[in-house]
Every structure is written in C-alpha cells, then in structure tokens.
Design a protein around this motif. Structure first.
Motif, PDB file in Angstrom:
ATOM      1  N   UNK D  61      86.760  42.672  38.963  1.00 35.87           N
ATOM      2  CA  UNK D  61      87.242  43.852  39.684  1.00 35.87           C
ATOM      3  C   UNK D  61      86.805  45.141  39.001  1.00 35.87           C
ATOM      4  N   UNK D  62      86.617  45.058  37.687  1.00 39.28           N
ATOM      5  CA  UNK D  62      86.231  46.262  36.942  1.00 39.28           C
ATOM      6  C   UNK D  62      84.713  46.329  36.842  1.00 39.28           C
ATOM      7  N   UNK D  63      84.141  47.512  37.000  1.00 40.81           N
ATOM      8  CA  UNK D  63      82.695  47.663  36.855  1.00 40.81           C
ATOM      9  C   UNK D  63      82.241  47.191  35.485  1.00 40.81           C
ATOM     10  N   UNK D  64      81.108  46.472  35.432  1.00 42.36           N
ATOM     11  CA  UNK D  64      80.610  45.871  34.202  1.00 42.36           C
ATOM     12  C   UNK D  64      80.482  46.858  33.050  1.00 42.36           C
ATOM     13  N   UNK D  65      80.105  48.075  33.355  1.00 38.60           N
ATOM     14  CA  UNK D  65      79.909  49.062  32.275  1.00 38.60           C
ATOM     15  C   UNK D  65      81.239  49.330  31.565  1.00 38.60           C
ATOM     16  N   UNK D  66      82.252  49.599  32.372  1.00 42.07           N
ATOM     17  CA  UNK D  66      83.582  49.823  31.816  1.00 42.07           C
ATOM     18  C   UNK D  66      84.015  48.661  30.944  1.00 42.07           C
ATOM     19  N   UNK D  67      83.810  47.463  31.493  1.00 36.70           N
ATOM     20  CA  UNK D  67      84.233  46.279  30.769  1.00 36.70           C
ATOM     21  C   UNK D  67      83.492  46.202  29.428  1.00 36.70           C
ATOM     22  N   UNK D  68      82.204  46.471  29.463  1.00 37.27           N
ATOM     23  CA  UNK D  68      81.398  46.403  28.250  1.00 37.27           C
ATOM     24  C   UNK D  68      81.889  47.410  27.215  1.00 37.27           C
ATOM     25  N   UNK D  69      82.171  48.596  27.685  1.00 38.16           N
ATOM     26  CA  UNK D  69      82.627  49.629  26.761  1.00 38.16           C
ATOM     27  C   UNK D  69      83.979  49.271  26.161  1.00 38.16           C
ATOM     28  N   UNK D  70      84.880  48.847  27.026  1.00 39.89           N
ATOM     29  CA  UNK D  70      86.199  48.458  26.540  1.00 39.89           C
ATOM     30  C   UNK D  70      86.076  47.331  25.520  1.00 39.89           C
ATOM     31  N   UNK D  71      85.224  46.359  25.825  1.00 43.87           N
ATOM     32  CA  UNK D  71      85.011  45.254  24.897  1.00 43.87           C
ATOM     33  C   UNK D  71      84.464  45.743  23.563  1.00 43.87           C
ATOM     34  N   UNK D  72      83.573  46.699  23.617  1.00 47.01           N
ATOM     35  CA  UNK D  72      82.951  47.199  22.391  1.00 47.01           C
ATOM     36  C   UNK D  72      84.000  47.799  21.469  1.00 47.01           C
ATOM     37  N   UNK D  73      84.862  48.636  22.035  1.00 44.72           N
ATOM     38  CA  UNK D  73      85.921  49.240  21.234  1.00 44.72           C
ATOM     39  C   UNK D  73      86.846  48.168  20.679  1.00 44.72           C
ATOM     40  N   UNK D  74      87.202  47.238  21.540  1.00 51.15           N
ATOM     41  CA  UNK D  74      88.102  46.172  21.130  1.00 51.15           C
ATOM     42  C   UNK D  74      87.513  45.374  19.980  1.00 51.15           C
ATOM     43  N   UNK D  75      86.260  45.030  20.089  1.00 57.73           N
ATOM     44  CA  UNK D  75      85.629  44.237  19.022  1.00 57.73           C
ATOM     45  C   UNK D  75      85.536  45.035  17.725  1.00 57.73           C
ATOM     46  N   UNK D  76      85.280  46.301  17.865  1.00 55.80           N
ATOM     47  CA  UNK D  76      85.257  47.173  16.680  1.00 55.80           C
ATOM     48  C   UNK D  76      86.602  47.113  15.966  1.00 55.80           C
ATOM     49  N   UNK D  77      87.658  47.231  16.738  1.00 56.47           N
ATOM     50  CA  UNK D  77      88.995  47.198  16.153  1.00 56.47           C
ATOM     51  C   UNK D  77      89.279  45.817  15.552  1.00 56.47           C
ATOM     52  N   UNK D  78      88.854  44.786  16.262  1.00 57.21           N
ATOM     53  CA  UNK D  78      89.107  43.444  15.749  1.00 57.21           C
ATOM     54  C   UNK D  78      88.394  43.236  14.414  1.00 57.21           C
ATOM     55  N   UNK D  79      87.180  43.741  14.323  1.00 59.42           N
ATOM     56  CA  UNK D  79      86.461  43.640  13.053  1.00 59.42           C
ATOM     57  C   UNK D  79      87.184  44.416  11.963  1.00 59.42           C
TER      58      UNK D  79
END
Lengths: 85, 85, 85, 85
Positions: D61-79
DNA sequence: CGCTTAATATAGCCAC
DNA sequence: GTGGCTATATTAAGCG
C-alpha cells in the motif's frame, strides 16, 4: 544527527537511553492493563455484566452535562425516525 | 445478583469497589501513556525519527527468532512477486 | 509449497492472483469508506450532529430487545452507584 | 434544524434519507469485508501463510520509495543499538 | 481550527 | 467456553 550515529556512537547511546525509558514505561503500562483485565474478570466471576460495567466506566469519564446533551440529541433523532427511545 | 442491588445495596457496594479499582488503575495507565508521549516528544526534539523509533520499539517486543522467521516468509513471498526485498 | 515458489514459479503465480484479488476488493472497500465519510460530511453541512448519527446507525444494527436489555442493566448499575440515569 | 424535526417532520425525512444511504453503503462495505476474508481463508487452505500475506498486502500500500527510506532509517537505528538488521 | 493520521477501546472471530 | 487475535470504530493528537 544520523551521521553522529555512524561516526561516534554518541547519538547511538542517546537513542538507547530513550528506548530503554520507553520500554520500561510500556512495561508498567502493560502491567496495569493486565491488572484492569483481572478486575473485569473478577467482577464477571461475581456475576456482573462486563459490557455494562465498561460502558459505565466510560460514561463516568465524561461530565454529566455533556452526556445529557448527547443523549437528548440522540433521542430527538430516534423520535424523528420513529424508533422507541 | 441484580436483585441484590435493588434489595439491599450489598452488591451495589461491591460494584462501586470494582469500579473504583478500575478507575484508579486506568488513571495510572493514562499517566504512563502521557510519560511515553513525552519521551517521544523529547527524542523528536533531539532530532530522531519518531516513526522509526516506534517501529523499533515494536520490533523489540517480539523475540528475534520469531521476527527472523516471519521476515523469511515475507521475503520469500516478496521475491515471488518480484518486489525488492 | 514454499519450495514450489523457488522451483517453478507456479505457486508464485497463484500467490500473485490471490493478492490481486485482495487488493481489488480492498480498493472497493476503501472507496465505500470514502463514500460513507462523504455522507457524514454532507449531513454535518446540513446541520446534523455527526456523533449522534453515528451512534444511531450503530444502535440500529442491534435488535431492539438486546438494546433494551443492555440499557436496563446499565441503568440498574447507574442507580446502584447513585448516578442520574 | 432541530426545531424543524419537531415541527414539520421535514428534517426528519432528510435524516432518514441520510441514514438509509449510510446503511446501504455500510452493507456493501461489510460484504466486501466478507469477500476479503474468504480470499484469505482460501489461500490459507492452499498452504500460504496468512499473516505474511497480510503484511505483504500492507507493504504494497505504501509507495516503494517511502518504504525504502523508512527501512533505511530503521536499519540505521537498529545498527546503532546492535540489533541484527 | 479543521482535517488528516495515529493511538486506543471495543467487538467479532478463531483456535484451543 | 475461554483466551488470543484481528478488524473496526472512536477518540485524540499533530499538522497545515
């Protein structure tokens, strides 16, 4: 900010602190949720109607005047539709 | 039970006790909700991405193994549909 | 099943079909949700109380006897607590 | 407006029309909800993981770009927290 | 300040 | 039948 994370780990530590605070608070909050559920379970065991008590608790959160006014409008609409109040 | 309420007021007292317990617990629960909100507000002011932190907190609630397994299935499906993992 | 996905792509196609069916149905469902919202917006513009109408619509979903019984219990409890009915 | 209801019944008729429109739309919406449920039931019977498919549908439902960006931030935080990405 | 979006409470559903 | 889970409806908050 994000570069700080990668660079020095300073913001990483700050993030960790925030998350730990949140997690501790959520834990306590969830515990209270469990306690509330227990109370409902207990009063159900004592023969009370759980749905009615829930509604009652919700009603008590709102000031009586508001509740009265909302009820008045609702009843007016019900009469307009020929529903028994 | 219900007749007890009408008759003697004994069950009425019991009901009152239950409701007061619930209301006290809900009050504490709401206070914690406010505290959590404050923490998010504070970390937002410090430059962190609130949505990402929320997601992170949610992720940490599930045991890592479960998360890994769920992710594995999801990625498999995504590959089957030709979505970038 | 999962091996089928990796192997032959047969299940992948099946999965795709399922997902497309779901997405089409959800699209129609969301459209109706939008229509409903519009009606509420319209009746609000005509001076009706939206919250009251929502409650009314919800009430009409339940059989009158049930509603009456629930109301009776609630009022009984309110009297037991000394709240004005 | 409310006086109209009491007085002439004109607004009552208007209210009735609104409610009937809402109820018809909600009926259709509920039917689609049932259809969607059926599809999930069917794909479950075919061996697919329902929870994974639900998550997949939500992701799409969410545009791929948004999802990618959100994932990037999330992974940064997880690291930053030393969680496996 | 209305409006869109997220958090919460409730209700229906399913599995055990 | 009960407890957990999903979905929905209500409510509150944040944003423009």
């Amino acid at each position: 900010m994000t570069t700080d994370i990668a660079d020095s780990g300073v913001a990483a530590e700050e993030l960790k602190q925030f998350i730990e605070r949140i997690e501790r608070l959520e834990e306590e909050k969830a515990a209270l949720g469990g306690d509330i559920k227990e109370v409902y379970s207990e009063l159900k065991g004592r023969g009370f109607d759980v749905a009615a008590v829930r509604k009652l608790v919700a009603l008590r959160k709102k000031p009586p005047e508001e509740r009265a006014e909302a009820d008045a409008i609702l009843e007016l609409y019900m009469q307009a539709l020929g529903m028994q109040a």
